[in-house]
Scaffold this motif. Structure first.
Motif, mmCIF file in Angstrom:
data_model
loop_
_atom_site.group_PDB
_atom_site.id
_atom_site.type_symbol
_atom_site.label_atom_id
_atom_site.label_comp_id
_atom_site.label_asym_id
_atom_site.label_seq_id
_atom_site.Cartn_x
_atom_site.Cartn_y
_atom_site.Cartn_z
ATOM 1 N N ASN A 1 -5.665 -9.482 11.838
ATOM 2 C CA ASN A 1 -6.422 -8.854 12.924
ATOM 3 C C ASN A 1 -5.866 -9.209 14.305
ATOM 4 O O ASN A 1 -6.078 -8.463 15.257
ATOM 5 N N ALA A 2 -5.169 -10.323 14.400
ATOM 6 C CA ALA A 2 -4.553 -10.690 15.677
ATOM 7 C C ALA A 2 -3.420 -9.733 16.042
ATOM 8 O O ALA A 2 -3.093 -9.547 17.213
ATOM 9 N N LYS A 3 -2.816 -9.128 15.009
ATOM 10 C CA LYS A 3 -1.705 -8.198 15.239
ATOM 11 C C LYS A 3 -2.097 -6.747 14.987
ATOM 12 O O LYS A 3 -1.238 -5.862 15.024
ATOM 13 N N ASN A 4 -3.383 -6.504 14.676
ATOM 14 C CA ASN A 4 -3.838 -5.142 14.362
ATOM 15 C C ASN A 4 -2.966 -4.487 13.292
ATOM 16 O O ASN A 4 -2.583 -3.312 13.408
ATOM 17 N N THR A 5 -2.675 -5.240 12.267
ATOM 18 C CA THR A 5 -1.746 -4.757 11.241
ATOM 19 C C THR A 5 -2.274 -5.066 9.842
ATOM 20 O O THR A 5 -2.844 -6.131 9.605
ATOM 21 N N VAL A 6 -2.073 -4.112 8.943
ATOM 22 C CA VAL A 6 -2.390 -4.289 7.529
ATOM 23 C C VAL A 6 -1.099 -4.161 6.735
ATOM 24 O O VAL A 6 -0.217 -3.368 7.102
ATOM 25 N N TYR A 7 -1.003 -4.934 5.666
ATOM 26 C CA TYR A 7 0.183 -4.934 4.827
ATOM 27 C C TYR A 7 -0.180 -4.548 3.391
ATOM 28 O O TYR A 7 -1.284 -4.848 2.918
ATOM 29 N N LEU A 8 0.756 -3.915 2.723
ATOM 30 C CA LEU A 8 0.608 -3.654 1.292
ATOM 31 C C LEU A 8 1.879 -4.142 0.616
ATOM 32 O O LEU A 8 2.939 -3.512 0.739
ATOM 33 N N GLN A 9 1.773 -5.284 -0.055
ATOM 34 C CA GLN A 9 2.901 -5.818 -0.809
ATOM 35 C C GLN A 9 2.905 -5.174 -2.183
ATOM 36 O O GLN A 9 1.924 -5.284 -2.927
ATOM 37 N N MET A 10 3.998 -4.515 -2.518
ATOM 38 C CA MET A 10 4.097 -3.785 -3.781
ATOM 39 C C MET A 10 5.206 -4.409 -4.627
ATOM 40 O O MET A 10 6.374 -4.371 -4.225
ATOM 41 N N ASN A 11 4.822 -4.988 -5.740
ATOM 42 C CA ASN A 11 5.770 -5.620 -6.653
ATOM 43 C C ASN A 11 5.813 -4.875 -7.979
ATOM 44 O O ASN A 11 4.928 -4.071 -8.284
ATOM 45 N N SER A 12 6.828 -5.162 -8.772
ATOM 46 C CA SER A 12 6.975 -4.542 -10.098
ATOM 47 C C SER A 12 6.800 -3.032 -10.018
ATOM 48 O O SER A 12 6.059 -2.422 -10.791
ATOM 49 N N LEU A 13 7.477 -2.424 -9.063
ATOM 50 C CA LEU A 13 7.303 -0.991 -8.835
ATOM 51 C C LEU A 13 7.791 -0.169 -10.014
ATOM 52 O O LEU A 13 8.772 -0.522 -10.689
ATOM 53 N N LYS A 14 7.071 0.932 -10.234
ATOM 54 C CA LYS A 14 7.365 1.840 -11.339
ATOM 55 C C LYS A 14 7.680 3.225 -10.786
ATOM 56 O O LYS A 14 7.229 3.563 -9.671
ATOM 57 N N PRO A 15 8.392 4.041 -11.523
ATOM 58 C CA PRO A 15 8.672 5.409 -11.031
ATOM 59 C C PRO A 15 7.402 6.177 -10.683
ATOM 60 O O PRO A 15 7.405 6.980 -9.740
ATOM 61 N N GLU A 16 6.317 5.908 -11.394
ATOM 62 C CA GLU A 16 5.064 6.619 -11.105
ATOM 63 C C GLU A 16 4.400 6.166 -9.796
ATOM 64 O O GLU A 16 3.401 6.751 -9.384
ATOM 65 N N ASP A 17 4.946 5.141 -9.166
ATOM 66 C CA ASP A 17 4.462 4.751 -7.834
ATOM 67 C C ASP A 17 5.092 5.600 -6.734
ATOM 68 O O ASP A 17 4.715 5.481 -5.560
ATOM 69 N N THR A 18 6.049 6.428 -7.092
ATOM 70 C CA THR A 18 6.705 7.296 -6.116
ATOM 71 C C THR A 18 5.688 8.244 -5.490
ATOM 72 O O THR A 18 4.979 8.964 -6.201
ATOM 73 N N ALA A 19 5.600 8.218 -4.169
ATOM 74 C CA ALA A 19 4.614 9.029 -3.452
ATOM 75 C C ALA A 19 4.806 8.810 -1.958
ATOM 76 O O ALA A 19 5.531 7.909 -1.532
ATOM 77 N N VAL A 20 4.106 9.629 -1.187
ATOM 78 C CA VAL A 20 3.948 9.352 0.237
ATOM 79 C C VAL A 20 2.687 8.500 0.382
ATOM 80 O O VAL A 20 1.634 8.862 -0.143
ATOM 81 N N TYR A 21 2.824 7.387 1.066
ATOM 82 C CA TYR A 21 1.721 6.445 1.242
ATOM 83 C C TYR A 21 1.157 6.592 2.662
ATOM 84 O O TYR A 21 1.910 6.562 3.643
ATOM 85 N N TYR A 22 -0.184 6.700 2.737
ATOM 86 C CA TYR A 22 -0.869 6.894 4.009
ATOM 87 C C TYR A 22 -1.803 5.726 4.286
ATOM 88 O O TYR A 22 -2.540 5.280 3.403
ATOM 89 N N CYS A 23 -1.807 5.288 5.522
ATOM 90 C CA CYS A 23 -2.725 4.254 5.979
ATOM 91 C C CYS A 23 -3.950 4.941 6.594
ATOM 92 O O CYS A 23 -3.800 5.923 7.327
ATOM 93 N N VAL A 24 -5.152 4.414 6.283
ATOM 94 C CA VAL A 24 -6.387 5.019 6.801
ATOM 95 C C VAL A 24 -7.326 3.943 7.315
ATOM 96 O O VAL A 24 -7.212 2.771 6.933
ATOM 97 N N ALA A 25 -8.286 4.361 8.148
ATOM 98 C CA ALA A 25 -9.285 3.435 8.683
ATOM 99 C C ALA A 25 -10.675 4.036 8.506
ATOM 100 O O ALA A 25 -10.866 5.240 8.729
ATOM 101 N N ASP A 26 -11.628 3.185 8.101
ATOM 102 C CA ASP A 26 -12.992 3.638 7.850
ATOM 103 C C ASP A 26 -13.968 2.712 8.564
ATOM 104 O O ASP A 26 -13.902 1.488 8.406
ATOM 105 N N SER A 27 -14.909 3.292 9.315
ATOM 106 C CA SER A 27 -15.859 2.492 10.090
ATOM 107 C C SER A 27 -16.937 1.847 9.227
ATOM 108 O O SER A 27 -17.812 1.154 9.750
ATOM 109 N N LEU A 28 -16.896 2.033 7.908
ATOM 110 C CA LEU A 28 -17.861 1.397 7.016
ATOM 111 C C LEU A 28 -17.727 -0.115 6.982
ATOM 112 O O LEU A 28 -18.602 -0.803 6.496
ATOM 113 N N THR A 29 -16.584 -0.632 7.426
ATOM 114 C CA THR A 29 -16.241 -2.064 7.557
ATOM 115 C C THR A 29 -15.890 -2.759 6.245
ATOM 116 O O THR A 29 -14.996 -3.591 6.209
ATOM 117 N N HIS A 30 -16.616 -2.474 5.134
ATOM 118 C CA HIS A 30 -16.340 -3.231 3.915
ATOM 119 C C HIS A 30 -15.557 -2.467 2.875
ATOM 120 O O HIS A 30 -15.062 -3.065 1.918
#
Length: 120
Positions: free
Chosen positions: A73-102
């Motif tokens: 939160n100090a850097k206003n950044t979210v990370y997604l570490q993806m390991n053991s990737l598979k061909p079926e993980d191939t996609a366009v990945y989108y970051c989103v924000a929701d005011s629901l908080t949880h």
């Protein structure tokens, strides 16, 4: 409002990538942040999300145990570490924000996507 995703690319099966989402223009600390993905010819699906404080995370069954979401939160950044990737993980990945908080249900904001391609 901006959600700038980066870190995508081409990786071999079994490899790793780390996606980043840099946010600006809204109260980042008050929003849950998530990742969606969409592969060609497939429905868009939720991958993972993290609560506004970072103490609660959710994962799709297809990525559980392989992907890890985190936020700085100090850097206003979210990370997604993806390991053991598979061909079926191939996609366009989108970051989103929701005011629901949880959790992310119906995102208030969407970022541009970053392409992840898993192929030998």
């Amino acid at each position: 409002v901006q959600l700038q995703a980066s870190g995508g690319g081409l990786v071999q099966p079994g490899g790793s990538l780390r996606l980043s989402c840099a946010a600006s223009g809204f109260a980042f600390d008050d929003y849950a942040i998530g990742w969606f993905r969409q592969a060609p010819g497939k429905e868009r699906e939720g991958v993972s999300c993290i609560s506004h404080t970072g103490d609660t995370t959710h994962y799709a069954d297809s990525v559980k145990g392989r992907f890890t979401i985190s936020r700085d939160n100090a850097k206003n950044t979210v990370y997604l570490q993806m390991n053991s990737l598979k061909p079926e993980d191939t996609a366009v990945y989108y970051c989103v924000a929701d005011s629901l908080t949880h959790t992310v249900v119906v995102p208030d904001y969407w970022g541009q996507g970053t392409q992840v391609t898993v192929s030998s």
